[in-house]
Scaffold this motif. Sequence first.
Motif, PDB file in Angstrom:
ATOM      1  N   ALA A   1     -37.730  14.219 -42.802  1.00 59.87           N
ATOM      2  CA  ALA A   1     -37.900  15.647 -43.144  1.00 59.87           C
ATOM      3  C   ALA A   1     -37.137  15.974 -44.432  1.00 59.87           C
ATOM      4  N   PRO A   2     -37.553  17.052 -45.141  1.00 66.18           N
ATOM      5  CA  PRO A   2     -36.823  17.445 -46.354  1.00 66.18           C
ATOM      6  C   PRO A   2     -35.334  17.678 -46.053  1.00 66.18           C
ATOM      7  N   ILE A   3     -34.494  17.493 -47.051  1.00 64.47           N
ATOM      8  CA  ILE A   3     -33.034  17.595 -46.877  1.00 64.47           C
ATOM      9  C   ILE A   3     -32.647  18.922 -46.209  1.00 64.47           C
ATOM     10  N   ALA A   4     -33.252  20.027 -46.670  1.00 67.32           N
ATOM     11  CA  ALA A   4     -32.871  21.342 -46.144  1.00 67.32           C
ATOM     12  C   ALA A   4     -33.231  21.513 -44.670  1.00 67.32           C
ATOM     13  N   ASP A   5     -34.120  20.655 -44.167  1.00 68.36           N
ATOM     14  CA  ASP A   5     -34.515  20.740 -42.754  1.00 68.36           C
ATOM     15  C   ASP A   5     -33.743  19.771 -41.864  1.00 68.36           C
ATOM     16  N   GLN A   6     -32.781  19.061 -42.439  1.00 67.46           N
ATOM     17  CA  GLN A   6     -32.003  18.114 -41.623  1.00 67.46           C
ATOM     18  C   GLN A   6     -30.595  18.675 -41.403  1.00 67.46           C
ATOM     19  N   SER A   7     -30.014  18.330 -40.236  1.00 64.26           N
ATOM     20  CA  SER A   7     -28.674  18.836 -39.903  1.00 64.26           C
ATOM     21  C   SER A   7     -27.613  17.828 -40.340  1.00 64.26           C
ATOM     22  N   LEU A   8     -26.368  18.280 -40.309  1.00 64.42           N
ATOM     23  CA  LEU A   8     -25.245  17.387 -40.611  1.00 64.42           C
ATOM     24  C   LEU A   8     -25.234  16.214 -39.634  1.00 64.42           C
ATOM     25  N   GLU A   9     -25.619  16.509 -38.389  1.00 61.34           N
ATOM     26  CA  GLU A   9     -25.676  15.449 -37.367  1.00 61.34           C
ATOM     27  C   GLU A   9     -26.725  14.391 -37.715  1.00 61.34           C
ATOM     28  N   ASP A  10     -27.893  14.855 -38.231  1.00 61.60           N
ATOM     29  CA  ASP A  10     -28.943  13.904 -38.648  1.00 61.60           C
ATOM     30  C   ASP A  10     -28.390  12.961 -39.715  1.00 61.60           C
ATOM     31  N   TRP A  11     -27.680  13.537 -40.692  1.00 58.65           N
ATOM     32  CA  TRP A  11     -27.072  12.763 -41.789  1.00 58.65           C
ATOM     33  C   TRP A  11     -26.068  11.749 -41.243  1.00 58.65           C
ATOM     34  N   LYS A  12     -25.140  12.264 -40.405  1.00 56.78           N
ATOM     35  CA  LYS A  12     -24.040  11.415 -39.921  1.00 56.78           C
ATOM     36  C   LYS A  12     -24.546  10.248 -39.076  1.00 56.78           C
ATOM     37  N   ARG A  13     -25.578  10.501 -38.279  1.00 55.38           N
ATOM     38  CA  ARG A  13     -26.110   9.464 -37.392  1.00 55.38           C
ATOM     39  C   ARG A  13     -26.589   8.256 -38.214  1.00 55.38           C
ATOM     40  N   VAL A  14     -27.319   8.528 -39.283  1.00 54.00           N
ATOM     41  CA  VAL A  14     -27.869   7.438 -40.100  1.00 54.00           C
ATOM     42  C   VAL A  14     -26.752   6.746 -40.896  1.00 54.00           C
ATOM     43  N   ILE A  15     -25.861   7.541 -41.475  1.00 57.46           N
ATOM     44  CA  ILE A  15     -24.758   6.950 -42.269  1.00 57.46           C
ATOM     45  C   ILE A  15     -23.854   6.112 -41.369  1.00 57.46           C
ATOM     46  N   ASP A  16     -23.576   6.608 -40.155  1.00 65.18           N
ATOM     47  CA  ASP A  16     -22.682   5.886 -39.223  1.00 65.18           C
ATOM     48  C   ASP A  16     -23.210   4.493 -38.891  1.00 65.18           C
ATOM     49  N   VAL A  17     -24.511   4.401 -38.642  1.00 68.02           N
ATOM     50  CA  VAL A  17     -25.076   3.092 -38.254  1.00 68.02           C
ATOM     51  C   VAL A  17     -25.332   2.230 -39.497  1.00 68.02           C
ATOM     52  N   ASN A  18     -26.067   2.772 -40.467  1.00 69.21           N
ATOM     53  CA  ASN A  18     -26.559   1.934 -41.572  1.00 69.21           C
ATOM     54  C   ASN A  18     -25.474   1.577 -42.579  1.00 69.21           C
ATOM     55  N   GLN A  19     -24.563   2.521 -42.841  1.00 70.83           N
ATOM     56  CA  GLN A  19     -23.581   2.274 -43.906  1.00 70.83           C
ATOM     57  C   GLN A  19     -22.211   1.931 -43.321  1.00 70.83           C
ATOM     58  N   THR A  20     -21.690   2.802 -42.437  1.00 69.05           N
ATOM     59  CA  THR A  20     -20.391   2.499 -41.818  1.00 69.05           C
ATOM     60  C   THR A  20     -20.511   1.246 -40.958  1.00 69.05           C
ATOM     61  N   GLY A  21     -21.688   1.027 -40.360  1.00 69.12           N
ATOM     62  CA  GLY A  21     -21.911  -0.197 -39.574  1.00 69.12           C
ATOM     63  C   GLY A  21     -21.703  -1.437 -40.429  1.00 69.12           C
ATOM     64  N   VAL A  22     -22.254  -1.425 -41.643  1.00 66.83           N
ATOM     65  CA  VAL A  22     -22.072  -2.568 -42.553  1.00 66.83           C
ATOM     66  C   VAL A  22     -20.599  -2.668 -42.975  1.00 66.83           C
ATOM     67  N   TRP A  23     -19.981  -1.524 -43.245  1.00 65.97           N
ATOM     68  CA  TRP A  23     -18.548  -1.501 -43.583  1.00 65.97           C
ATOM     69  C   TRP A  23     -17.723  -2.150 -42.460  1.00 65.97           C
TER      70      TRP A  23
END
Length: 251
Positions: free
Chosen positions: A98-120
Amino acid sequence: MNGIEGGVAIVTGGAAGIGRATAERFAAEGASVVVADIDADDLAETVDLIEADGGEATAVETDVSDADDVASLVEKTIDTYGVPDFALNNAGIEGSSAPIADQSLEDWKRVIDVNQTGVWNCLTEELAVMADNGGGAVVNMSSIAGLSAAGGAPYVASKHGVVGLTRAAAAQYGPAGVRVNAVCPGVIDTEMIDRASDEMGEETIDQIVQAKPLRRMGEPEEVASAVVWLCSDESSFVTGHPLVIDGGYMA
Ligand code: NAD
């Protein structure tokens, strides 16, 4: 492939898709494989498949977004087979397109936590033990979305982050003999694409596929062979590189 036989490999996200295909390929090349995933049932199936083919594998249920879980994954690998020589940090989720304005902070954090912090989390545990052991090879799972806007915004940002982490890790650990590369696949035929197709519509996926010079989706095995090559002695002078495997889409 040279240098894989007798080694120890960790594959996260090993219960399905690209992770499972890569775990199977590592095992077929003679490595002992530790597969990690949040999905315990499918993880056990990966181990069964590898064992049925005469390979060696162990499952460790792991959430890559949890640093303690990842520390315990590397500890269990060392206890079971020894210090890892190879790792594919692959576990990932697609998030919403969905467009950025239609996504929540939780949507953002969920993906960053797995895909990026997971690799970290994986890198912080793998690099030190590999460096102390005299070397190793790590492959991080990015995407063409790590090099272009090919996906939802949190996914694109997370996969760009993986390319950055790969370059930083390669620069820091090259002197210790650890090579760190990324792979950047295009559309690969897995359950992730089935889910994306449900969300975006089959037509959108088909348009992307038809825009590729090779006019088809990739197979998980085609990514697996590139990952195992990046871990083998055949790629001994390659590090810090985001390898595109996309049927020519980025061309
Ligand atoms: P998939 O959904 O088939 O497999 C992903 C696996 O990761 C699943 O087994 C899932 O349970 C696991 N996973 C999810 N969250 C996890 C967590 N927190 N901890 C541990 N495991 C977790 O998808 P796939 O297509 O095989 O994707 C694998 C990787 O490849 C992902 O990072 C994805 O972003 C990337 N990728 C896929 C494609 C594609 O077209 N399929 C393209 C480029 C990149």
